[in-house]
Design a protein around this motif. Sequence first.
Motif, short mmCIF file in Angstrom:
data_model
loop_
_atom_site.label_atom_id
_atom_site.label_comp_id
_atom_site.label_asym_id
_atom_site.label_seq_id
_atom_site.Cartn_x
_atom_site.Cartn_y
_atom_site.Cartn_z
N PHE A 182 33.56 51.56 36.11
CA PHE A 182 34.39 51.87 34.95
C PHE A 182 35.84 52.14 35.37
O PHE A 182 36.79 51.63 34.76
N HIS A 183 36.02 52.92 36.42
CA HIS A 183 37.37 53.25 36.89
C HIS A 183 38.08 52.03 37.46
O HIS A 183 39.30 51.88 37.31
N SER A 184 37.32 51.13 38.09
CA SER A 184 37.94 49.91 38.63
C SER A 184 38.44 49.01 37.48
O SER A 184 39.47 48.35 37.62
N ILE A 185 37.71 48.99 36.37
CA ILE A 185 38.14 48.22 35.20
C ILE A 185 39.43 48.79 34.64
O ILE A 185 40.35 48.06 34.26
N GLN A 186 39.49 50.12 34.60
CA GLN A 186 40.71 50.79 34.11
C GLN A 186 41.90 50.45 35.00
O GLN A 186 43.00 50.19 34.52
N LEU A 187 41.68 50.46 36.30
CA LEU A 187 42.75 50.14 37.24
C LEU A 187 43.20 48.70 37.08
O LEU A 187 44.39 48.39 37.17
N ARG A 188 42.25 47.80 36.85
CA ARG A 188 42.59 46.39 36.67
C ARG A 188 43.47 46.19 35.44
O ARG A 188 44.31 45.30 35.40
N LYS A 189 43.24 47.05 34.44
CA LYS A 189 44.04 46.98 33.21
C LYS A 189 45.40 47.66 33.37
O LYS A 189 46.19 47.70 32.44
#
Length: 201
Positions: A182-189
Motif C-alpha cells: 500500500f505504501h509503495s503505491i502511495q509513493l509511486r503516486k
Amino acid sequence: MKAKIPAVLIFSRLIIGFIIISLSLLKIENDQTIIVTLLSIGLLTDIFDGIIARYLNISTQKLRRLDSTVDQIFFISVGVAAYILCPEFFEQNIYKIIILAAAEALIYLVSFLKFKKEVATHSIGAKIWTLLLFGTLVQVILQCQSIILFNLCFWIGLLTRAEIIAILLILKTWTNDVPSVFHSIQLRKGKTIKKNKMFNS
C-alpha cells in the motif's frame, strides 16, 4: 560518539555471527544455550540499531543498506551453525529450505536489476517474518526439530518475499523503509507516506 552507536550495533552482528559458527564447530559444553543467547543478542542489536539511528536523526540510506546486508550475513551465519549442529533437520526439509532461499535471492536479483542496489525495504511483514525465523532457529538449535513453527516460517516467508518483490516492482525509484505494498503505491503516486518513528525512518 553517540552517532557511532548504530554502526557499532550493526557491525557487532558480524562478530556475533562469526562466534556462533565457531561455537558450533568447537562443540563445547552448553554450546546450544550459548548460541541461542548470542542469537538473541544479535536480534536485539538489529532492533535497536534502527531505533537509535532514528532517535539521533542519522538513519541514512547508507546505514539502512548496511543494516540489510549485515542482517543477511548474520542469519546465514546462524543457519550455517544450525546445520552444523542439526544436519538431519536440514536433510528432512531440504526442498522447503531451498525454495525459501531462492525466494530470498530473487528479492536481491529484482532489486539489483531494477535499481542497481540491494533491497532495504524493511517492510512490516519482513519484520514479522524475522521474528518467526528467530523462533524457528532457536527451536532447531535447541531441539534439532521444528514442525509447526518451521512450516509457519516457510509460508509466511514466501508471502513476505512476494510482498517485497511487489514493492520493488511498484516503486519508481529505490526507496528504503517501505512498510507495505500500500505504501509503495502511495509513493509511486508521488504521495508522502506516514511512517512510524519507532519502526521506520
